[in-house]
Motif scaffolding. Structure first.
Motif, PDB file in Angstrom:
ATOM      1  N   GLY A 262       0.896  -1.183   0.075  1.00 50.66           N
ATOM      2  CA  GLY A 262       0.005   0.007  -0.020  1.00 50.66           C
ATOM      3  C   GLY A 262       0.782   1.121  -0.096  1.00 50.66           C
ATOM      4  O   GLY A 262       0.583   2.042  -0.674  1.00 50.66           O
ATOM      5  N   ASP A 263       1.863   1.273   0.678  1.00 56.18           N
ATOM      6  CA  ASP A 263       2.876   2.385   0.608  1.00 56.18           C
ATOM      7  C   ASP A 263       3.419   2.728  -0.936  1.00 56.18           C
ATOM      8  O   ASP A 263       3.622   3.700  -1.121  1.00 56.18           O
ATOM      9  CB  ASP A 263       3.979   2.350   1.878  1.00 56.18           C
ATOM     10  N   MET A 264       3.776   1.491  -1.356  1.00 52.24           N
ATOM     11  CA  MET A 264       4.232   1.701  -2.656  1.00 52.24           C
ATOM     12  C   MET A 264       3.496   2.369  -3.601  1.00 52.24           C
ATOM     13  O   MET A 264       3.758   3.275  -4.390  1.00 52.24           O
ATOM     14  CB  MET A 264       4.730   0.534  -3.128  1.00 52.24           C
ATOM     15  N   VAL A 265       2.014   1.893  -3.535  1.00 54.50           N
ATOM     16  CA  VAL A 265       1.050   2.494  -4.465  1.00 54.50           C
ATOM     17  C   VAL A 265       0.803   3.785  -4.038  1.00 54.50           C
ATOM     18  O   VAL A 265       0.550   4.746  -4.942  1.00 54.50           O
ATOM     19  CB  VAL A 265      -0.381   1.595  -4.146  1.00 54.50           C
ATOM     20  N   GLU A 266       0.913   4.374  -2.721  1.00 56.35           N
ATOM     21  CA  GLU A 266       0.738   5.699  -2.453  1.00 56.35           C
ATOM     22  C   GLU A 266       1.998   6.502  -2.984  1.00 56.35           C
ATOM     23  O   GLU A 266       1.661   7.684  -3.412  1.00 56.35           O
ATOM     24  CB  GLU A 266       0.647   5.724  -0.833  1.00 56.35           C
ATOM     25  N   ILE A 267       3.118   5.925  -3.100  1.00 58.02           N
ATOM     26  CA  ILE A 267       4.437   6.739  -3.554  1.00 58.02           C
ATOM     27  C   ILE A 267       4.061   6.805  -4.900  1.00 58.02           C
ATOM     28  O   ILE A 267       4.258   7.909  -5.464  1.00 58.02           O
ATOM     29  CB  ILE A 267       5.606   5.931  -3.142  1.00 58.02           C
ATOM     30  N   MET A 268       3.454   5.789  -5.558  1.00 60.20           N
ATOM     31  CA  MET A 268       3.380   5.786  -7.082  1.00 60.20           C
ATOM     32  C   MET A 268       2.375   7.080  -7.414  1.00 60.20           C
ATOM     33  O   MET A 268       2.416   7.495  -8.436  1.00 60.20           O
ATOM     34  CB  MET A 268       2.950   4.596  -7.493  1.00 60.20           C
TER      35      MET A 268
ATOM     36  N   GLU B 270       9.558  -2.256  -6.666  1.00 61.50           N
ATOM     37  CA  GLU B 270       9.676  -2.640  -5.295  1.00 61.50           C
ATOM     38  C   GLU B 270       8.176  -3.283  -5.115  1.00 61.50           C
ATOM     39  O   GLU B 270       8.171  -4.315  -4.316  1.00 61.50           O
ATOM     40  CB  GLU B 270       9.813  -1.396  -4.297  1.00 61.50           C
ATOM     41  N   PHE B 271       6.936  -2.612  -5.673  1.00 62.09           N
ATOM     42  CA  PHE B 271       5.769  -3.280  -5.525  1.00 62.09           C
ATOM     43  C   PHE B 271       5.469  -4.671  -5.956  1.00 62.09           C
ATOM     44  O   PHE B 271       5.321  -5.603  -5.306  1.00 62.09           O
ATOM     45  CB  PHE B 271       4.869  -2.204  -6.409  1.00 62.09           C
ATOM     46  N   HIS B 272       6.234  -4.996  -7.078  1.00 62.54           N
ATOM     47  CA  HIS B 272       6.223  -6.131  -7.822  1.00 62.54           C
ATOM     48  C   HIS B 272       7.236  -7.276  -7.010  1.00 62.54           C
ATOM     49  O   HIS B 272       6.666  -8.524  -6.980  1.00 62.54           O
ATOM     50  CB  HIS B 272       6.615  -6.221  -9.311  1.00 62.54           C
ATOM     51  N   ALA B 273       8.245  -6.642  -6.526  1.00 61.53           N
ATOM     52  CA  ALA B 273       9.447  -7.590  -5.567  1.00 61.53           C
ATOM     53  C   ALA B 273       8.348  -8.102  -4.226  1.00 61.53           C
ATOM     54  O   ALA B 273       8.459  -9.196  -4.102  1.00 61.53           O
ATOM     55  CB  ALA B 273      10.551  -6.767  -5.432  1.00 61.53           C
ATOM     56  N   LEU B 274       7.861  -6.846  -3.692  1.00 64.20           N
ATOM     57  CA  LEU B 274       7.158  -7.419  -2.387  1.00 64.20           C
ATOM     58  C   LEU B 274       5.949  -8.144  -2.997  1.00 64.20           C
ATOM     59  O   LEU B 274       5.703  -9.076  -1.872  1.00 64.20           O
ATOM     60  CB  LEU B 274       6.702  -5.968  -2.077  1.00 64.20           C
ATOM     61  N   LEU B 275       5.261  -8.123  -3.695  1.00 66.47           N
ATOM     62  CA  LEU B 275       4.264  -9.154  -4.003  1.00 66.47           C
ATOM     63  C   LEU B 275       4.672 -10.712  -4.355  1.00 66.47           C
ATOM     64  O   LEU B 275       3.777 -11.449  -3.824  1.00 66.47           O
ATOM     65  CB  LEU B 275       3.309  -8.697  -5.542  1.00 66.47           C
ATOM     66  N   ILE B 276       5.630 -10.660  -4.779  1.00 64.85           N
ATOM     67  CA  ILE B 276       6.190 -12.167  -5.124  1.00 64.85           C
ATOM     68  C   ILE B 276       6.535 -12.579  -3.665  1.00 64.85           C
ATOM     69  O   ILE B 276       6.624 -13.839  -3.460  1.00 64.85           O
ATOM     70  CB  ILE B 276       7.165 -12.075  -6.216  1.00 64.85           C
ATOM     71  N   GLN B 277       7.175 -11.802  -2.738  1.00 63.19           N
ATOM     72  CA  GLN B 277       7.534 -12.087  -1.502  1.00 63.19           C
ATOM     73  C   GLN B 277       6.366 -12.493  -0.687  1.00 63.19           C
ATOM     74  O   GLN B 277       6.486 -13.470   0.068  1.00 63.19           O
ATOM     75  CB  GLN B 277       8.454 -10.965  -1.036  1.00 63.19           C
TER      76      GLN B 277
END
Length: 296
Positions: free
Chosen positions: A186-192, A210-217
């Protein structure tokens, strides 16, 4: 107010300063030096004309001095075909051509050998290996191929891999309920959203990666997690401002928001569908995969 509405309203506002917040959010500045003021990557010194074709400063050379630069130069020359398969690589000649020590040459060849680009054998020496032996999932090789003669094939293959990996990761992530990772997503989306409102494509791309890397994690699958580097490399070579692609749009941001909302509600099918829709937004993906079918 829904996450989507909040993010869109945030994106529409242009702030004068960066997003204030603790921890990781401070790593995403909202002011960047104008493009003309940023130092451009220059070809590494040397008199050989081949060096001019190996000017991109990739992941292998970042912060590693002469050793990293030599890995970068030789890697690009091999991937581009300037150094063809079975071509002998004589350390003394490399050292003289690039004006580096034997130690630098030796360490650089070891890195290239680990990537499958060269092989070293007693009484035979070091030779370039055929494409079939390369570690094509190595982020450096992905980047070198994406900016070389195989650029079209590389980007198509990456798009097909993303279509396979990321919808599955989104489905799994929704079933794991990792609140810490969901908060960071959610933080990454807000930054975007902030970055899009300011036309800051660099910050948008960083947060997107970072969003996509976190999602895979968040998927909780260690084998999938090992593939996160592929996705990051794919975003770098096909969606970042360095490639001159279109600026981020509201459709892309909206799909990111829908993924986060689906994760928060534990909606596995919704998360998978939103990810497929996000990937289709990207023109490189749209050319190689069908649009998602409506579920009946």
């Amino acid at each position: 107010m829904s996450t989507l509405a909040h993010t869109m309203m945030t994106a529409a506002r242009s702030a004068d300063s960066g997003l204030a917040g603790p921890g990781e959010l401070d790593r995403y500045p909202y002011t960047e030096a104008p493009a003309g003021e940023r130092a451009a990557a220059r070809p590494w010194g040397g008199s050989d004309s081949e060096l001019g074709r190996a000017s991109r400063r990739g992941a292998a050379s970042r912060g590693r001095g002469l050793h990293g630069q030599l890995v970068q130069q030789l890697g690009q020359m091999i991937v581009s075909g300037d150094l063809g398969a079975d071509r002998p690589l004589v350390p003394e000649e490399i050292g003289q051509r690039f004006e580096v020590s034997r130690t630098v040459v030796r360490e650089s060849l070891r890195v290239l050998e680990a990537k499958g680009l060269v092989s070293a054998r007693p009484n035979v020496g070091t030779r370039v290996r055929p494409v079939s032996d390369w570690n094509l999932l190595d982020p450096d090789i992905i980047e070198w191929r994406a900016f070389g003669p195989q650029r079209d094939d590389q980007r198509r293959e990456l798009a097909e891999l993303r279509w396979t990996i990321e919808p599955l990761a989104a489905r799994l992530a929704a079933g794991h309920g990792r609140e810490d990772l969901q908060q960071r997503l959610g933080d990454m989306v807000e930054i975007m959203g902030h970055a899009m409102g300011q036309g800051d494509t660099i910050t948008f791309s960083r947060a997107d990666a970072e969003f996509h890397a976190l999602l895979i994690q968040a998927a909780g699958n260690r084998m999938l997690e090992h593939l996160s580097g592929i996705v990051s490399a794919a975003l770098h070579v096909s969606g970042g401002p360095v490639t001159g692609c279109d600026r981020p749009g509201e459709a892309s941001l909206a799909h990111h928001v829908r993924i986060v909302d689906a994760l928060a509600s534990g909606d596995s099918a919704g998360a998978e569908t939103a990810m497929r829709q996000l990937l289709v937004v990207h023109p490189d993906v749209e050319r190689v995969v069908p649009a998602p079918r409506e579920q009946h």
